[in-house]
Design a protein around this motif. Sequence first.
Motif, PDB file in Angstrom:
ATOM      1  N   VAL A  35      34.814  12.753 -63.615  1.00 51.35           N
ATOM      2  CA  VAL A  35      36.287  13.477 -63.947  1.00 51.35           C
ATOM      3  C   VAL A  35      36.083  14.458 -65.841  1.00 51.35           C
ATOM      4  O   VAL A  35      36.964  15.103 -65.425  1.00 51.35           O
ATOM      5  CB  VAL A  35      37.466  12.452 -64.096  1.00 51.35           C
ATOM      6  N   LEU A  36      35.446  13.473 -66.159  1.00 54.57           N
ATOM      7  CA  LEU A  36      36.264  13.629 -67.611  1.00 54.57           C
ATOM      8  C   LEU A  36      35.090  14.518 -68.065  1.00 54.57           C
ATOM      9  O   LEU A  36      35.765  16.305 -68.843  1.00 54.57           O
ATOM     10  CB  LEU A  36      34.943  12.649 -68.563  1.00 54.57           C
ATOM     11  N   GLY A  37      33.943  15.133 -67.903  1.00 55.74           N
ATOM     12  CA  GLY A  37      33.158  16.186 -67.490  1.00 55.74           C
ATOM     13  C   GLY A  37      33.753  17.766 -66.805  1.00 55.74           C
ATOM     14  O   GLY A  37      33.207  18.207 -68.097  1.00 55.74           O
ATOM     15  N   ALA A  38      34.363  16.978 -66.016  1.00 52.28           N
ATOM     16  CA  ALA A  38      35.366  18.245 -66.000  1.00 52.28           C
ATOM     17  C   ALA A  38      36.580  19.079 -66.080  1.00 52.28           C
ATOM     18  O   ALA A  38      36.380  19.865 -66.358  1.00 52.28           O
ATOM     19  CB  ALA A  38      35.617  17.961 -63.667  1.00 52.28           C
ATOM     20  N   SER A  39      36.631  17.788 -67.481  1.00 52.55           N
ATOM     21  CA  SER A  39      38.131  18.398 -67.589  1.00 52.55           C
ATOM     22  C   SER A  39      37.916  18.942 -69.183  1.00 52.55           C
ATOM     23  O   SER A  39      38.118  19.319 -70.260  1.00 52.55           O
ATOM     24  CB  SER A  39      38.508  16.949 -68.065  1.00 52.55           C
ATOM     25  N   GLY A  40      36.083  18.882 -69.272  1.00 53.41           N
ATOM     26  CA  GLY A  40      35.316  19.364 -70.955  1.00 53.41           C
ATOM     27  C   GLY A  40      35.842  18.141 -72.020  1.00 53.41           C
ATOM     28  O   GLY A  40      35.720  19.097 -73.399  1.00 53.41           O
ATOM     29  N   ILE A  41      36.340  16.510 -71.379  1.00 52.94           N
ATOM     30  CA  ILE A  41      35.902  15.936 -73.061  1.00 52.94           C
ATOM     31  C   ILE A  41      35.074  15.254 -73.256  1.00 52.94           C
ATOM     32  O   ILE A  41      33.668  15.474 -72.712  1.00 52.94           O
ATOM     33  CB  ILE A  41      37.013  14.902 -72.213  1.00 52.94           C
TER      34      ILE A  41
END
Length: 77
Positions: A35-41
């Motif tokens: 989720v973090l990766g998909a959110s660009g974080i």
Amino acid sequence: MPLKLIREKLELPGGANKLLLHSCCAPCSGELMEVLGASGIDFTVFFYNPNIHPRKEYETRKNEKHPFRPKNERPLR
């Protein structure tokens, strides 16, 4: 036909753009890393749990993070 997950984009508080993610046992943080990766974080995983014994088990759990790294290109500490 596989189901496609729809994830809400996460945002860090205070306008932050980096996150240090503590992971203590391995697979439990896999979904969060996705989720973090998909959110660009931009995040770094810090794996630490001195209660895992023997050392071989510690390394096995730590290395469980590696399948997520090539996809998200995040360092594992």
